[in-house]
Design a protein around this motif. Structure first.
Motif, PDB file in Angstrom:
ATOM      1  N   LEU A 118       0.828  -1.210   0.000  1.00 18.34           N
ATOM      2  CA  LEU A 118       0.000   0.000   0.000  1.00 18.34           C
ATOM      3  C   LEU A 118       0.864   1.262   0.000  1.00 18.34           C
ATOM      4  O   LEU A 118       0.602   2.209  -0.743  1.00 18.34           O
ATOM      5  N   ALA A 119       1.895   1.249   0.847  1.00 21.02           N
ATOM      6  CA  ALA A 119       2.778   2.412   0.910  1.00 21.02           C
ATOM      7  C   ALA A 119       3.498   2.611  -0.420  1.00 21.02           C
ATOM      8  O   ALA A 119       3.635   3.743  -0.909  1.00 21.02           O
ATOM      9  N   GLY A 120       3.971   1.509  -1.028  1.00 16.93           N
ATOM     10  CA  GLY A 120       4.647   1.620  -2.319  1.00 16.93           C
ATOM     11  C   GLY A 120       3.728   2.121  -3.413  1.00 16.93           C
ATOM     12  O   GLY A 120       4.119   2.959  -4.241  1.00 16.93           O
TER      13      GLY A 120
ATOM     14  N   ALA B  63      10.645  15.978  -1.454  1.00 20.25           N
ATOM     15  CA  ALA B  63       9.196  15.725  -1.381  1.00 20.25           C
ATOM     16  C   ALA B  63       8.895  14.235  -1.495  1.00 20.25           C
ATOM     17  O   ALA B  63       8.003  13.716  -0.810  1.00 20.25           O
ATOM     18  N   MET B  64       9.643  13.531  -2.346  1.00 23.27           N
ATOM     19  CA  MET B  64       9.429  12.087  -2.489  1.00 23.27           C
ATOM     20  C   MET B  64       9.751  11.350  -1.196  1.00 23.27           C
ATOM     21  O   MET B  64       9.056  10.406  -0.815  1.00 23.27           O
ATOM     22  N   LEU B  65      10.826  11.787  -0.525  1.00 17.23           N
ATOM     23  CA  LEU B  65      11.169  11.164   0.759  1.00 17.23           C
ATOM     24  C   LEU B  65      10.058  11.372   1.778  1.00 17.23           C
ATOM     25  O   LEU B  65       9.662  10.440   2.501  1.00 17.23           O
ATOM     26  N   LEU B  66       9.532  12.599   1.830  1.00 13.95           N
ATOM     27  CA  LEU B  66       8.420  12.879   2.747  1.00 13.95           C
ATOM     28  C   LEU B  66       7.188  12.076   2.365  1.00 13.95           C
ATOM     29  O   LEU B  66       6.436  11.593   3.239  1.00 13.95           O
ATOM     30  N   ILE B  67       6.958  11.919   1.052  1.00  8.39           N
ATOM     31  CA  ILE B  67       5.806  11.134   0.594  1.00  8.39           C
ATOM     32  C   ILE B  67       5.961   9.678   1.005  1.00  8.39           C
ATOM     33  O   ILE B  67       4.988   9.028   1.419  1.00  8.39           O
ATOM     34  N   VAL B  68       7.179   9.137   0.883  1.00 10.76           N
ATOM     35  CA  VAL B  68       7.413   7.742   1.280  1.00 10.76           C
ATOM     36  C   VAL B  68       7.127   7.564   2.770  1.00 10.76           C
ATOM     37  O   VAL B  68       6.465   6.602   3.184  1.00 10.76           O
ATOM     38  N   ILE B  69       7.634   8.498   3.585  1.00 15.72           N
ATOM     39  CA  ILE B  69       7.395   8.411   5.036  1.00 15.72           C
ATOM     40  C   ILE B  69       5.906   8.537   5.334  1.00 15.72           C
ATOM     41  O   ILE B  69       5.339   7.750   6.122  1.00 15.72           O
TER      42      ILE B  69
ATOM     43  N   SER C 287       3.467   7.910   3.294  1.00 13.62           N
ATOM     44  CA  SER C 287       2.776   6.738   2.739  1.00 13.62           C
ATOM     45  C   SER C 287       2.854   5.563   3.704  1.00 13.62           C
ATOM     46  O   SER C 287       1.866   4.838   3.901  1.00 13.62           O
ATOM     47  N   TRP C 288       4.012   5.360   4.284  1.00 11.45           N
ATOM     48  CA  TRP C 288       4.166   4.272   5.252  1.00 11.45           C
ATOM     49  C   TRP C 288       3.268   4.493   6.469  1.00 11.45           C
ATOM     50  O   TRP C 288       2.614   3.554   6.950  1.00 11.45           O
ATOM     51  N   TRP C 289       3.213   5.745   6.932  1.00 12.89           N
ATOM     52  CA  TRP C 289       2.360   6.046   8.090  1.00 12.89           C
ATOM     53  C   TRP C 289       0.883   5.894   7.733  1.00 12.89           C
ATOM     54  O   TRP C 289       0.107   5.299   8.490  1.00 12.89           O
ATOM     55  N   LEU C 290       0.478   6.434   6.575  1.00 14.89           N
ATOM     56  CA  LEU C 290      -0.922   6.342   6.161  1.00 14.89           C
ATOM     57  C   LEU C 290      -1.332   4.898   5.917  1.00 14.89           C
ATOM     58  O   LEU C 290      -2.460   4.502   6.241  1.00 14.89           O
ATOM     59  N   ALA C 291      -0.420   4.113   5.331  1.00 10.76           N
ATOM     60  CA  ALA C 291      -0.737   2.697   5.123  1.00 10.76           C
ATOM     61  C   ALA C 291      -0.942   1.988   6.459  1.00 10.76           C
ATOM     62  O   ALA C 291      -1.825   1.141   6.594  1.00 10.76           O
ATOM     63  N   GLY C 292      -0.112   2.365   7.447  1.00 11.76           N
ATOM     64  CA  GLY C 292      -0.302   1.790   8.778  1.00 11.76           C
ATOM     65  C   GLY C 292      -1.636   2.178   9.386  1.00 11.76           C
ATOM     66  O   GLY C 292      -2.319   1.347   9.996  1.00 11.76           O
ATOM     67  N   GLN C 293      -2.006   3.459   9.212  1.00 12.35           N
ATOM     68  CA  GLN C 293      -3.302   3.900   9.728  1.00 12.35           C
ATOM     69  C   GLN C 293      -4.455   3.198   9.017  1.00 12.35           C
ATOM     70  O   GLN C 293      -5.459   2.844   9.636  1.00 12.35           O
ATOM     71  N   ALA C 294      -4.310   2.993   7.700  1.00 10.81           N
ATOM     72  CA  ALA C 294      -5.364   2.312   6.943  1.00 10.81           C
ATOM     73  C   ALA C 294      -5.468   0.844   7.335  1.00 10.81           C
ATOM     74  O   ALA C 294      -6.564   0.262   7.290  1.00 10.81           O
ATOM     75  N   MET C 295      -4.339   0.238   7.709  1.00  9.16           N
ATOM     76  CA  MET C 295      -4.346  -1.186   8.054  1.00  9.16           C
ATOM     77  C   MET C 295      -4.802  -1.447   9.480  1.00  9.16           C
ATOM     78  O   MET C 295      -5.152  -2.579   9.812  1.00  9.16           O
ATOM     79  N   LYS C 296      -4.795  -0.407  10.318  1.00  5.69           N
ATOM     80  CA  LYS C 296      -5.158  -0.623  11.721  1.00  5.69           C
ATOM     81  C   LYS C 296      -6.541  -1.218  11.905  1.00  5.69           C
ATOM     82  O   LYS C 296      -6.709  -2.207  12.636  1.00  5.69           O
ATOM     83  N   PRO C 297      -7.607  -0.638  11.265  1.00  3.80           N
ATOM     84  CA  PRO C 297      -8.931  -1.246  11.452  1.00  3.80           C
ATOM     85  C   PRO C 297      -8.986  -2.693  10.960  1.00  3.80           C
ATOM     86  O   PRO C 297      -9.636  -3.543  11.580  1.00  3.80           O
ATOM     87  N   VAL C 298      -8.286  -2.966   9.839  1.00  3.95           N
ATOM     88  CA  VAL C 298      -8.263  -4.333   9.321  1.00  3.95           C
ATOM     89  C   VAL C 298      -7.549  -5.250  10.305  1.00  3.95           C
ATOM     90  O   VAL C 298      -7.995  -6.373  10.565  1.00  3.95           O
ATOM     91  N   TYR C 299      -6.444  -4.759  10.843  1.00  7.74           N
ATOM     92  CA  TYR C 299      -5.686  -5.570  11.795  1.00  7.74           C
ATOM     93  C   TYR C 299      -6.490  -5.818  13.073  1.00  7.74           C
ATOM     94  O   TYR C 299      -6.490  -6.939  13.600  1.00  7.74           O
ATOM     95  N   ILE C 300      -7.158  -4.770  13.530  1.00  4.95           N
ATOM     96  CA  ILE C 300      -7.987  -4.935  14.735  1.00  4.95           C
ATOM     97  C   ILE C 300      -9.110  -5.930  14.480  1.00  4.95           C
ATOM     98  O   ILE C 300      -9.390  -6.807  15.316  1.00  4.95           O
ATOM     99  N   SER C 301      -9.750  -5.836  13.316  1.00  3.45           N
ATOM    100  CA  SER C 301     -10.808  -6.790  12.966  1.00  3.45           C
ATOM    101  C   SER C 301     -10.259  -8.208  12.878  1.00  3.45           C
ATOM    102  O   SER C 301     -10.900  -9.165  13.300  1.00  3.45           O
ATOM    103  N   TYR C 302      -9.056  -8.311  12.318  1.00  2.65           N
ATOM    104  CA  TYR C 302      -8.428  -9.628  12.200  1.00  2.65           C
ATOM    105  C   TYR C 302      -8.149 -10.215  13.584  1.00  2.65           C
ATOM    106  O   TYR C 302      -8.420 -11.401  13.828  1.00  2.65           O
ATOM    107  N   CYS C 303      -7.604  -9.391  14.467  1.00  2.00           N
ATOM    108  CA  CYS C 303      -7.339  -9.869  15.833  1.00  2.00           C
ATOM    109  C   CYS C 303      -8.624 -10.235  16.559  1.00  2.00           C
ATOM    110  O   CYS C 303      -8.682 -11.244  17.276  1.00  2.00           O
ATOM    111  N   GLN C 304      -9.665  -9.402  16.368  1.00  2.00           N
ATOM    112  CA  GLN C 304     -10.945  -9.716  16.988  1.00  2.00           C
ATOM    113  C   GLN C 304     -11.526 -11.017  16.443  1.00  2.00           C
ATOM    114  O   GLN C 304     -12.105 -11.810  17.185  1.00  2.00           O
TER     115      GLN C 304
END
Length: 444
Positions: A14-16, A193-199, A201-218
């Motif tokens: 997702l981040a990539g 700007a690309m370096l900031l976008i990569v950072i 992107s990694w953070w946003l991908a983590g935020q996007a995956m959190k609900p999925v991860y929480i649902s998976y754990c539940q």
């Protein structure tokens, strides 16, 4: 999420994908911005050169008599003009016209039809090649590498005979310098700007995956808890059947086994029914069945129904209806009945003998408020945020004794949410608990 390779890989993808997409967009925008700036500078310069050339053309053409010969009157029009073959003691770098028109940085050249220089003036570049092109606009390069933008016009005599060419131009050095700085800024800014976008992107991908991860754990926790709850009665049934199949078992042992199997089967049935109810509430949300429910009658019927259970446990069960008119809400009466019943059952089970359970009903603004208050064992503050989780028990031993699977409050919360309401708890250990349900009133 760090310990689950599938989520780490998905987050990386997702981040990539996000960084790659934003990188392409940002690069295209940078290129478009650079080209737009270059086009804007050149267009503005073209307009100024064309304006200067038009002004000089209109003033000079009426004085030309013979092709290739510049009349002396031209020097009056352009004081800085220097004719080839004459001595020019003073050469101004500004282009003058009748002492009124003046442009710095421009030059003018008069070229014969055969391509020879007749005269020049203004800021004349050195070693700039003389070219007569069919196109009026040329971009030339001097021997020192400086670029010039030049506009050529055909001049005619008063008799409309071709006289030669007038070329007006200006150096592009200031524009080139500006564009060099712009390229430098883009070359430094784009990777940053690309370096900031990569950072990001990694953070946003983590935020996007959190609900999925929480649902998976539940889901994992839910599966493990459900398997555990199902395994207990199945293991009890299996153990009793094995003991009864012993050749030395008596008829009494068989009857006892049948009673045990019946109890465990009832427990399994309740558990499966509760799981199916939760599944339907999760998938369908608010029940399709909607009707007007009178909460006054519902609360009174429930207190009357559970009076025997309360008396058997030596607990006082009463109502406190604080309204004189009926309170009605829109919803599924069966689900609302199950909602309040679960809370009353829990209050009775977790209240010691001699305690009290009071069911309050009142109206608060545009909501109906149902409160189930008990004088039971209470709930520690650190546990109150988890009591609505499925299969969660504050006191496992007591829940085992009462046969609960930890689904009652989860079902209650699902029903409340399906009716666009809220449920809250206030409790202190050894002081009792108050479960409050707010439901929107029916619109009259």
């Amino acid at each position: 999420m760090k310990h689950h390779q599938i989520f780490h890989t998905t987050r990386l993808r997702l981040a990539g994908l996000y960084a790659g997409t934003m990188g392409v967009i940002l690069t295209l925008c940078a290129i478009a911005f650079y080209e737009a700036m270059a086009y804007s500078h050149v267009s503005e310069l073209n307009h100024r050169i064309e304006s200067v050339a038009g002004t000089l053309h209109d003033g000079l053409e009426a004085s030309l008599q013979k092709p290739g010969k510049l009349e002396p009157v031209a020097r009056k029009f352009i004081p800085s003009l220097c004719v080839v073959g004459t001595s020019c003691a003073y050469r101004s770098t500004a282009l003058h016209y009748l002492g009124v028109f003046q442009e710095n940085g421009y030059y003018i050249r008069f070229i014969s039809l055969s391509g020879h220089l007749i005269a020049d003036g203004g800021q004349v570049p050195h070693n700039l090649p003389i070219q007569i092109e069919t196109e009026p606009w040329q971009t030339l390069r001097a021997s020192d590498g400086t670029h010039y933008r030049q506009f050529s016009l055909m001049l005619k005599t008063v008799n409309q005979v071709p006289w030669g060419y007038m070329q007006v131009g200006r150096s592009l050095s200031d524009i080139d310098e500006h564009m060099v700085w712009l390229r430098l800024i883009l070359l430094i800014g784009l990777p940053t700007a690309m370096l900031l976008i990569v950072i990001a992107s990694w953070w946003l991908a983590g935020q996007a995956m959190k609900p999925v991860y929480i649902s998976y754990c539940q889901m994992q926790q839910f599966t493990a808890d459900a398997a555990h709850e199902l395994r207990t009665p199945i293991a009890a049934i299996q153990a009793n059947l094995e003991s009864t199949l012993n050749p030395e078992a008596t008829d009494e042992d068989a009857w006892n086994t049948l009673h045990t199997v019946e109890r465990q089967n009832n427990r399994l049935s309740r558990l499966v029914h509760d799981l199916l109810l939760l599944s339907r509430l999760d998938l369908q949300g608010f029940s399709a069945k909607q009707e007007s429910c009178n909460l006054n009658d519902l609360v009174s019927d429930l207190v009357e129904e559970f009076s025997a259970l309360a008396m058997a446990s030596d607990i006082s069960l009463t109502t406190n209806i604080q309204v004189t008119t009926p309170i009605s809400v829109l919803g599924d009466e069966g689900q609302l009945y199950r909602l309040v019943a679960n809370l009353i059952t829990n209050a009775i089970q977790y209240t010691p003998a001699g305690g009290k359970v009071i069911v309050h009903l009142k109206r608060d603004d545009h909501q109906a408020l149902i409160q189930v208050q008990d004088t039971g064992i209470g709930i520690p503050s650190q546990e109150q945020t988890r009591i609505f989780d499925r299969f969660y028990r504050v006191n496992s031993d007591r829940s085992r004794h009462t046969g609960g699977a930890g689904l009652g409050l989860a079902i209650a919360q699902a029903i409340v949410q399906a009716h666009q309401g809220t449920i809250q708890v206030q409790s202190e250990p050894n002081q009792g608990s108050i479960f409050s349900i707010c439901l929107p009133l029916k619109n009259d």
